[in-house]
Each structure stands twice: as structure tokens, then as C-alpha cells.
Enzyme design. Structure first.
Site, PDB file in Angstrom:
ATOM      1  N   SER A 118       0.831  -1.198   0.000  1.00  0.00           N
ATOM      2  CA  SER A 118       0.000   0.000   0.000  1.00  0.00           C
ATOM      3  C   SER A 118       0.874   1.259   0.000  1.00  0.00           C
ATOM      4  CB  SER A 118      -0.951  -0.044   1.200  1.00  0.00           C
ATOM      5  OG  SER A 118      -2.000   0.867   1.049  1.00  0.00           O
ATOM      6  N   ASP A 233      -5.642  -3.775  -2.319  1.00  0.00           N
ATOM      7  CA  ASP A 233      -4.556  -3.385  -1.414  1.00  0.00           C
ATOM      8  C   ASP A 233      -3.843  -4.595  -0.813  1.00  0.00           C
ATOM      9  OD1 ASP A 233      -3.147  -2.285   0.927  1.00  0.00           O
ATOM     10  OD2 ASP A 233      -4.296  -0.485   0.501  1.00  0.00           O
TER      11      ASP A 233
END
Length: 368
Positions: A118, A233
Site C-alpha cells: 500500500s 490493497d
């Protein structure tokens, strides 16, 4: 070689070491040994011949690495081992990674490989692409809420509220259109197939695409796709990719968890009591932000923030357990005190990351 000849001499009942200097060819052809000992001696000789090379190639064990890293920080030794950095997820909290990188640079630590999830992939990818700490800081610090809004491209929410193409173009420009395999520092980003729950590591191809996939927060951002995979993510499963940087060949691993709980909250399952009589429907306030007011305070909390904080809380709980199980050599826990959507106070996160790293390095530099 003298040591090897001495072993051969003892095996031949020649305790004073009068056995001639021999080579493997001589042992097998021109100087036959006693028939009973011929094969064992040859095997021992071959093994011992390679022993020095094996010893020289052997990696340092964990206590040796810890001591060696301490000497590196004291400027008493060269860094003769590979050091990998695992940069964790955390949205705006991830600006702390910039402070971490700054502290490591000042300490003279050489970073040999980076894995990021991320926001850790966005910051780590930029550093691996050759962006300096100053350049990364400038991007983080010189943005107002209009700059942030210009990166958002809302769409009808079939898979996410934000399409993410503007962010991808921004990252591609920031990274100079580089591919992962061309970076100055080996790099990998994590992403998750939300349909099957499988973790994937992106270690080649377009860097901006990799960072974009790794930071596709479910519900908020439209996922990327690869075949029938729907990629979100990487922090959903691997918020601090210690295992990934270890698989890249790192001898020594520094892990950075920017989702750490506040100081004093060691028990992540701690709870408090409420009365049912005090509960009522929550209300969101929607208005235009005032001058010099952060945009994210205009609605507290709005739908996007609730969705985002839900994901971030889940990641934080996973990260707390993951870093304990993965057992990195150095763990830097950073509690920024910022909301995950607070992209306008990067200075706070950067300073927190810097301060926590300085503390961690000092404990290693002076363990007593």
C-alpha cells in the site's frame, strides 16, 4: 593444505605427518592408498578441499548480524550483509516511511532491497526508483486539499468510488515511467486477489501500476485486474511484507509498521463499557471546508472515511500479529496519531517515523 595432509597422515597410521603432499589425481591414480582406506580417504580429502570455501561463503548467524549491524552504526565496520526494508500499509500514516528513510540514510545504513504494501509500496517504490528523501518530502509536504482532490476521479461505484487513473498517471510521472526491473534498488509490491484471497508479489513491469495495485483500498478505489484476478490493497493480507523481503534474499530485515497502536495500548483486545441508554443514530456533517481547514473535517465521518477506517483497523490488527510472528531483526512501530485520510499533515507523520527510527537505531548502537 597442511591441515588436510595431517588428516590423511593420521588415517594412514603416519602420526608424524610423513605422508607426501598429494592431489586428488595422485590419490586416485599414482599413489594408491591401502585398499581398505582408499575410498574413505578420497571422500574425506574431497570434502576437506572444499571446506575453506564453504566456511568463507557461510552467512553470518543472527547474533553475528546483530553485532555487525551495531558496529556499522558505530562506524566501526563495513556493512558486509544485505539489508532489506519492509514498509507497511497505512494510507496517510505511511508518510512516516519518509522519516524512516531519512534516519537510515543519516546513520549510513545501505538499503539493498525493499518490499512495500500500500503506502509502503508508493514510498518504497519512489525511493527504489532513485527519488531522494528530500524529493519525497517535497511531494508530501507541498500539497493542499485542492491537490489531493485533483488526484481523485469519482465514478459510479460499481467496484469503487474512485477510478484511480489520475493517481496512476501521477505516480507514473513521479517515477519517471520506470519499470521495477530497472530500479537502482530491488523492489517488490504486494497485492491481493480479493476473489480468492491469494497474495501476489509484483516484482517486474510498470512501477506505477504496481504501486497503484498495492494501494487499491477496497470499496474506495476501483481494483486493478490481471486475467480473472481482481487486485486490491496488499495490506489486506500482508500489511508489513516481512516475508516478501526475506524471500528476496535479505540477510537482515528492518520492518516498519505505521499502523501501530498508540503507546500504552499494548493489549489490542482491550475494551471499555458503555450504556445502551446513551446510544443514538450518528449524523454526518456536510459543508464546504473553511479557509485553511483540512478538507477531511467537512464531514465527520462520511461514508468514504468509514469505509477507509474499517479497512485500516483490520490491517492494524493483522499487522500487530504479523510482525510478532514474522520476527524481523528490527521492528519500528510508528503511531502517528493521524487519521488514515489525513494527507495534509504529512510533516507530523514524517517526524514520527524519523524519531522512532532514531530510537530503534540507538538501542542497537548502544545495547547496554
Amino acid at each position: 593444505m597442511i591441515f588436510i595432509n595431517r588428516i590423511v597422515a593420521l588415517l594412514l597410521n603416519d602420526p608424524v605427518g610423513k605422508a607426501p603432499n598429494i592431489s586428488l589425481d595422485q590419490t586416485m591414480i599414482t599413489k594408491p592408498l591401502r585398499s581398505v582406506l582408499k575410498v574413505p580417504v578420497v571422500i574425506i580429502f574431497v570434502c576437506l578441499s572444499f571446506l575453506p570455501e564453504v566456511l568463507y561463503a557461510a552467512p553470518l548467524n543472527e547474533p553475528d548480524l546483530e553485532k555487525q549491524f551495531s558496529l556499522v552504526l558505530q562506524e566501526k565496520a563495513e556493512q558486509n550483509f544485505t539489508l532489506g526494508l519492509a514498509l507497511g500499509a497505512g494510507a496517510a500514516k505511511g508518510f512516516a516511511h519518509i522519516g524512516v528513510l531519512k534516519a537510515l540514510e543519516e546513520a549510513g545504513v545501505r538499503i539493498d532491497m525493499i518490499a512495500g504494501s500500500s503506502m509502503g509500496a508508493i514510498i518504497g517504490g519512489g525511493y527504489a526508483a532513485g527519488l531522494s528523501v528530500t524529493e519525497l518530502s517535497d511531494v508530501a509536504l507541498n500539497s493542499d486539499w485542492l491537490d489531493v482532490l485533483q488526484l481523485l476521479d469519482p465514478v459510479f461505484p460499481t467496484r469503487g468510488f474512485i477510478d484511480g487513473q489520475k493517481i496512476k498517471l501521477f505516480l507514473d510521472d513521479l517515477y519517471g515511467g520506470r519499470n521495477i526491473e530497472d530500479l537502482s534498488i530491488p523492489f517488490a509490491a504486494t497485492t491481493v486477489d480479493i476473489l480468492k484471497g491469494d497474495l501476489y508479489v509484483i516484482n517486474e513491469g510498470n512501477l506505477a501500476n504496481a504501486a497503484r495495485a498495492s494501494s487499491s483500498i477496497p470499496i474506495l478505489f476501483n481494483p486493478l485486474a490481471s486475467g480473472d484476478r481482481v487486485l486490491v490493497d496488499g495490506g489486506m493480507i500482508d500489511p508489513v511484507p516481512i516475508d516478501v523481503v526475506r524471500s528476496m534474499g535479505a540477510d537482515y530485515i528492518i520492518a516498519v509498521n505505521v499502523l501501530a497502536f498508540p503507546d500504552g495500548k499494548d493489549d489490542i483486545l482491550d475494551f471499555a463499557y458503555l450504556s445502551g441508554d446513551d446510544l443514538e443514530n450518528s449524523k454526518s456533517r456536510w459543508r464546504i471546508p473553511k479557509a485553511n481547514e483540512p478538507w477531511y473535517t467537512a464531514g465527520q465521518p462520511n461514508l468514504a472515511e468509514i469505509a477507509h477506517e474499517t479497512v485500516i483497523l483490520s490491517m492494524a490488527l493483522i499487522a500487530a500479529n504479523q510482525v510478532e510472528l514474522a520476527n524481523p531483526d528490527v521492528l519500528i512501530n510508528v503511531s502517528t496519531g493521524l487519521a488514515a485520510w489525513n494527507f495534509l499533515e504529512a510533516e507530523i507523520a514524517i517526524k514520527k517515523g524519523y524519531d522512532e527510527t532514531i530510537k530503534a537505531l540507538e538501542r542497537i548502537r548502544n545495547p547496554d
